[in-house]
Design a protein around this motif. Sequence first.
Motif, mmCIF file in Angstrom:
data_model
loop_
_atom_site.group_PDB
_atom_site.id
_atom_site.type_symbol
_atom_site.label_atom_id
_atom_site.label_comp_id
_atom_site.label_asym_id
_atom_site.label_seq_id
_atom_site.Cartn_x
_atom_site.Cartn_y
_atom_site.Cartn_z
ATOM 1 N N ALA A 1 0.550 4.604 -2.340
ATOM 2 C CA ALA A 1 0.654 5.453 -2.553
ATOM 3 C C ALA A 1 1.622 6.685 -3.152
ATOM 4 C CB ALA A 1 0.563 5.770 -0.830
ATOM 5 N N GLU A 2 2.347 6.063 -2.960
ATOM 6 C CA GLU A 2 3.950 6.888 -3.213
ATOM 7 C C GLU A 2 3.730 7.268 -5.167
ATOM 8 O OE1 GLU A 2 7.779 9.176 -3.631
ATOM 9 O OE2 GLU A 2 6.009 8.229 -1.638
ATOM 10 N N CYS B 1 -2.043 4.822 2.020
ATOM 11 C CA CYS B 1 -1.083 4.861 2.552
ATOM 12 C C CYS B 1 -1.072 4.486 4.548
ATOM 13 C CB CYS B 1 -0.091 5.978 2.994
ATOM 14 S SG CYS B 1 1.709 6.230 3.142
ATOM 15 N N LYS C 1 1.085 9.807 -5.017
ATOM 16 C CA LYS C 1 2.292 11.302 -5.083
ATOM 17 C C LYS C 1 2.260 11.246 -6.262
ATOM 18 C CE LYS C 1 5.773 11.754 -2.937
ATOM 19 N NZ LYS C 1 6.243 12.512 -3.921
ATOM 20 N N GLN D 1 6.011 9.450 5.125
ATOM 21 C CA GLN D 1 5.256 10.240 4.220
ATOM 22 C C GLN D 1 3.372 10.225 4.120
ATOM 23 O OE1 GLN D 1 5.616 6.767 2.109
ATOM 24 N NE2 GLN D 1 3.797 6.960 0.061
ATOM 25 N N ARG D 2 3.051 10.161 4.855
ATOM 26 C CA ARG D 2 2.229 11.191 4.837
ATOM 27 C C ARG D 2 2.201 12.520 5.106
ATOM 28 N NH1 ARG D 2 -2.396 7.872 5.390
ATOM 29 N NH2 ARG D 2 -3.228 9.447 6.786
ATOM 30 N N ALA E 1 -4.097 8.742 -2.303
ATOM 31 C CA ALA E 1 -2.441 8.110 -1.465
ATOM 32 C C ALA E 1 -3.268 8.128 -0.071
ATOM 33 C CB ALA E 1 -1.844 8.664 -1.789
ATOM 34 N N TYR F 1 3.612 5.014 8.701
ATOM 35 C CA TYR F 1 3.634 5.717 7.437
ATOM 36 C C TYR F 1 4.048 7.709 7.594
ATOM 37 C CZ TYR F 1 5.395 1.285 5.320
ATOM 38 O OH TYR F 1 5.557 -0.846 4.918
ATOM 39 N N ARG G 1 1.096 -1.322 0.207
ATOM 40 C CA ARG G 1 -0.012 0.014 0.266
ATOM 41 C C ARG G 1 0.655 0.987 -0.472
ATOM 42 N NH1 ARG G 1 -6.062 0.094 3.448
ATOM 43 N NH2 ARG G 1 -6.725 -2.183 2.282
ATOM 44 N N ARG G 2 1.759 0.983 0.867
ATOM 45 C CA ARG G 2 2.833 2.639 0.946
ATOM 46 C C ARG G 2 3.771 2.968 -0.663
ATOM 47 N NH1 ARG G 2 7.356 4.506 0.750
ATOM 48 N NH2 ARG G 2 8.593 1.982 -0.204
#
Length: 282
Positions: free
Chosen positions: A112-113, A142, A116, A149-150, A138, A146, A108-109
């Motif tokens: 999400a990246e 995410c 982004k 990143q969020r 995202a 993280y 999922r990360r």
Amino acid sequence: MSDRLKSTLNVSNEEVIEDLTKDLELALRSGDDGDFVVSPGSRAEDFQPSAGDSARESHPGDIPLSDEDPDKTSKAESDKEDSDTDSIDSVSLKDAEVELTEDQKEERRVIAETLKVAGNEAYRVAEYEKCIEKYTEALRLCPLKYSEQRSILYCNRSAAKMKLEKYKKAIKDCTKAIELDDKYLKAYYRRAQCYEATDKLDECLADYKKILELDPSHKEAKTATLRLPAMIEERNEKLKTEMLGKLKDLGNMILKPFGLSTENFQLEQDSESKGYKINFKQ
């Protein structure tokens, strides 16, 4: 009208307001005179994953500050009173993550990246609504673990909202970014810009001071901390004048039945204490 208000030479603002308010309440209760009546496009699978960004200002994955400076001459607030379609329910997200394995969270990360990256590209070509959609998607994907990143996603989304002059919503995103990373200089800077665009000068000054704590060499923050105090003082004086004007109107309404007006009272400011004193004259 109280005897204290007629005879006292030096009366504080609080006492004057207390007297006037008390008389107004009594007059309104009496009811004797009518004068007292107050009256989304692309999907994640279409893109290849990219490396994660640092939450620091210098990383290229974060939208550059120079791209989203708001027009300092415009104080218009264009936030619409519509439903908050880009809200993030962290509680539901946390509950949904309970059953996920670490591999699934990492997957999922990565998605999400990728979203982004799509959002950054939409921002680059001035497709700000699409940009916001990508960052929102995202953020809903995410994992909460993280946080860095969020934080970037929230801060980047605030930049797009600033371009649309949705300053109040941009402030919320910057605040979320700061909650996730309290040393995120760019989030403080964007929020300071939004505060100034919405005439929240005290909050704006506080953010610029925080920026100087994080980076004493920050040019814009240095300039802002020099110019904002005078702007705040000017605003406060204007508000004080407006308040005194309304108080005068209120006083005239209350004093009229007694054959008096605010002209019977001389208001003087003490040069040392900056407070006010009232002298009664017949």
